[in-house]
Design a protein around this motif. Sequence first.
Motif, PDB file in Angstrom:
ATOM      1  N   GLY A   1     -52.449  42.229  66.307  1.00  0.00           N
ATOM      2  CA  GLY A   1     -52.893  41.215  65.352  1.00  0.00           C
ATOM      3  C   GLY A   1     -53.356  41.766  64.015  1.00  0.00           C
TER       4      GLY A   1
ATOM      5  N   LEU B   1     -53.206  42.936  60.173  1.00  0.00           N
ATOM      6  CA  LEU B   1     -52.465  42.384  59.042  1.00  0.00           C
ATOM      7  C   LEU B   1     -52.051  43.448  58.035  1.00  0.00           C
ATOM      8  CD1 LEU B   1     -54.531  39.164  58.250  1.00  0.00           C
ATOM      9  CD2 LEU B   1     -52.468  39.366  59.611  1.00  0.00           C
ATOM     10  N   ALA B   2     -52.926  44.405  57.807  1.00  0.00           N
ATOM     11  CA  ALA B   2     -52.622  45.429  56.799  1.00  0.00           C
ATOM     12  C   ALA B   2     -53.455  46.660  57.080  1.00  0.00           C
ATOM     13  CB  ALA B   2     -52.922  44.884  55.410  1.00  0.00           C
TER      14      ALA B   2
ATOM     15  N   HIS C   1     -45.512  41.041  63.496  1.00  0.00           N
ATOM     16  CA  HIS C   1     -45.846  40.220  62.325  1.00  0.00           C
ATOM     17  C   HIS C   1     -46.772  40.945  61.371  1.00  0.00           C
ATOM     18  CE1 HIS C   1     -45.074  36.729  65.283  1.00  0.00           C
ATOM     19  NE2 HIS C   1     -43.976  37.062  64.651  1.00  0.00           N
ATOM     20  N   SER C   2     -46.738  42.237  61.403  1.00  0.00           N
ATOM     21  CA  SER C   2     -47.779  42.992  60.731  1.00  0.00           C
ATOM     22  C   SER C   2     -47.243  43.770  59.532  1.00  0.00           C
ATOM     23  CB  SER C   2     -48.385  43.951  61.744  1.00  0.00           C
ATOM     24  OG  SER C   2     -49.203  44.875  61.126  1.00  0.00           O
ATOM     25  N   ASN C   3     -48.102  43.966  58.552  1.00  0.00           N
ATOM     26  CA  ASN C   3     -47.762  44.846  57.432  1.00  0.00           C
ATOM     27  C   ASN C   3     -48.439  46.208  57.574  1.00  0.00           C
ATOM     28  OD1 ASN C   3     -46.006  43.399  55.935  1.00  0.00           O
ATOM     29  ND2 ASN C   3     -47.370  43.078  54.196  1.00  0.00           N
TER      30      ASN C   3
ATOM     31  N   TRP D   1     -41.885  40.187  53.069  1.00  0.00           N
ATOM     32  CA  TRP D   1     -40.588  40.425  53.684  1.00  0.00           C
ATOM     33  C   TRP D   1     -40.191  39.370  54.686  1.00  0.00           C
ATOM     34  CZ3 TRP D   1     -41.434  41.096  58.874  1.00  0.00           C
ATOM     35  CH2 TRP D   1     -42.716  41.498  59.242  1.00  0.00           C
ATOM     36  N   ARG D   2     -41.120  38.520  55.090  1.00  0.00           N
ATOM     37  CA  ARG D   2     -40.746  37.497  56.065  1.00  0.00           C
ATOM     38  C   ARG D   2     -40.204  36.257  55.388  1.00  0.00           C
ATOM     39  NH1 ARG D   2     -45.676  36.697  59.785  1.00  0.00           N
ATOM     40  NH2 ARG D   2     -44.318  35.376  61.013  1.00  0.00           N
TER      41      ARG D   2
ATOM     42  N   LEU E   1     -50.294  39.112  53.080  1.00  0.00           N
ATOM     43  CA  LEU E   1     -50.440  39.979  54.236  1.00  0.00           C
ATOM     44  C   LEU E   1     -49.517  39.477  55.336  1.00  0.00           C
ATOM     45  CD1 LEU E   1     -54.320  40.360  54.391  1.00  0.00           C
ATOM     46  CD2 LEU E   1     -52.671  42.117  53.784  1.00  0.00           C
TER      47      LEU E   1
ATOM     48  N   GLY F   1     -46.493  39.767  55.943  1.00  0.00           N
ATOM     49  CA  GLY F   1     -45.164  39.293  55.600  1.00  0.00           C
ATOM     50  C   GLY F   1     -45.092  37.869  55.115  1.00  0.00           C
TER      51      GLY F   1
END
Lengths: 276, 375
Positions: free
Chosen positions: A185, A187-188, A205-207, A275-276, B177, B179
């Motif tokens: 989970g 995020l960055a 789903h992560s950066n 990117w998503r 964040l 994506g």
Amino acid sequence: MTNPAPSDFPAMDSVEAIERINASVASEGPEANDIEPSDEAKPEHTFDMQAMDDRELIETLRRIPRAQSEKFPRVELTGARGQHCALMQINHPLRVRVLGSLGDYACAWNDETVVKVERNVGHGAGEGMISGSLRVCGDAGLGVGTAMTGGTVAIYGSASHRVGAAMRGGGLFVRGDVGDDVGLGALAGTIVIGGDAGKNLGDPHSNVDVFIRGQAQSLAHGVVEATLWKKQEVKLGLLLISAGIRGSASDFRRVIPQAKLEAEQHNRGELMPNWR
Amino acid sequence: MNDDRFNELHFLPPGVAPPAADPDSVENHWTVSQQAVDSRDLSGQGGHSTVTLRTPLFLDQAPWIGMPCTWADTVATTAASMGITVSALHRDLSDVDGEADFFRPLGDPEDSETGDIEYLPRILPYYVDRFGLIPADFVGASVIDVRLCPYQNHLRRFAYSPDQIQRWERTEPDKPLAGGGYVGAATFPADIASTDQAATKFEQLRRLSPGAIVMASLLPYQLRQDIRAIVKSAPDGIILRIDQPEFSPFQVASMVSYAKRKLQQLGHPDMSLWVVPGQITPTDAAKLIGLGASAIAIDHWMKPLFEQLHRSSRGLTPEPLAEHHLPSMVHRLLTEPVEAALAGISNLGTAEIQGVRLATFHPKWAKACSAELLT
């Protein structure tokens, strides 16, 4: 001080390894105080954690005048025997060295403060860290660096499950092995694993930039391993130096969401964050 | 039309003496005590922290993200001024940390004789993932809602929307964040080994927010399997989240009654039990209190306002919203149901006063809710 070398812990493919970390985190005896001060610079302040409660200690630390120069005042804490919830929200520019171990949620929600723990920390150490750093010479329990947004957490031993869960920024380094669900989970931010990882490494789903030197028992669904871009190698090399972790950045591989990798390949380079 | 969900439960008049029906007295009843914890942690407070709530009503999970921050701040501030305990993070209500009125101290702290600073009644939602949470959120909170269950948004999805992440994490629109998509919610706090080990987490939060009570949030699915372990970890109360639309009124009522009985069986009859029941009327709220709940979420009563605000923020209403009218809109919407609920609650009995009782003609309801069976 006895730091378990990464090789002391087997790959995190068994409950035994995690139990061993947790046991080593939990077992603090009177010898915790027997640590000889190392060759670090002499502290300007020394306090005994057994002689005051945590609130008193935090208030005392906050009253230490800020340094005029860039060097933070040095503080040494004795009497650390695995106290839970210690040294949270100090939020003061100090360089604190803890001679012993701290328990769960040590140094949570800290800003600015630089802390070095000479032995182990419990679960949730460095939770919500905003800036500054937490360096742990021993091992860490579950969820180290959970929800951190900045700063650096460096574990020179090994860490249990869910390292860097829900992190939103900052850098997290583990010289040894880590347990399952690393970066769950998140995020960055950046997670660097010097040893092996358990199951379910990464988050689709992560950066988060996850780098690993050893082997992961399994990757999370939708996550793949890839080689580093040259730019990332340089960045990682600098991060390793600043975290005091030996080794070459080229020994590491990155763990990345498959969709992100495909988008990278499509764009032939690093991506914008959306990117998503 | 009668929208009450618990029509099968009836109020019966008290058996002997009538209760004190002074609605003002209700405001003094709702005191939630923090259990004595390590006295060292709360030195100077006698090892006991108390939060007094003006009403047993709270706003649990308002859709703040769907409206501009200033509107959200005004709604939260107005509702809290009416005695409703409101759940919100700083970053729900403000683009710039520290700017929302809702979080400001009441009055001038310098004028306080005791040195205690008062704030509007507020719940800090301590989500599993802690997205959006900043250290300032711990300051002045009345209640910390420790979610031991995944976050579920107003669309019933176990995920955080891109807008939510953007507002909470203050990211640029072109640099999101994760994506830029929905982020799935985690199921259990990563830094708690198990429900048995939650005691240290509760202790941590008491230290971070010494004036607040710490409550554990549960889904009904956790009620039977986890409540024993959670109660053993000594939270100051339980928040039971049973607002899923699939639950029938009977299920909601029986779960509240079951939870209360369970707390009694476990030796904690006085532990607070807050309930998020979904759609209810003021009468339903009073009946849930009668079944053993200590406080009730009233999100459903605010729904029309939030829908209007969302439409207005997207320009879907004929007239743009006049922001200065918002406080009066909140007052208009809440005054009547809040007063009706408080009047119903004031008639209920307490340990000292015999008040109205709940009864039913249905054996099934009587058994599940420990209500008197009428024949």
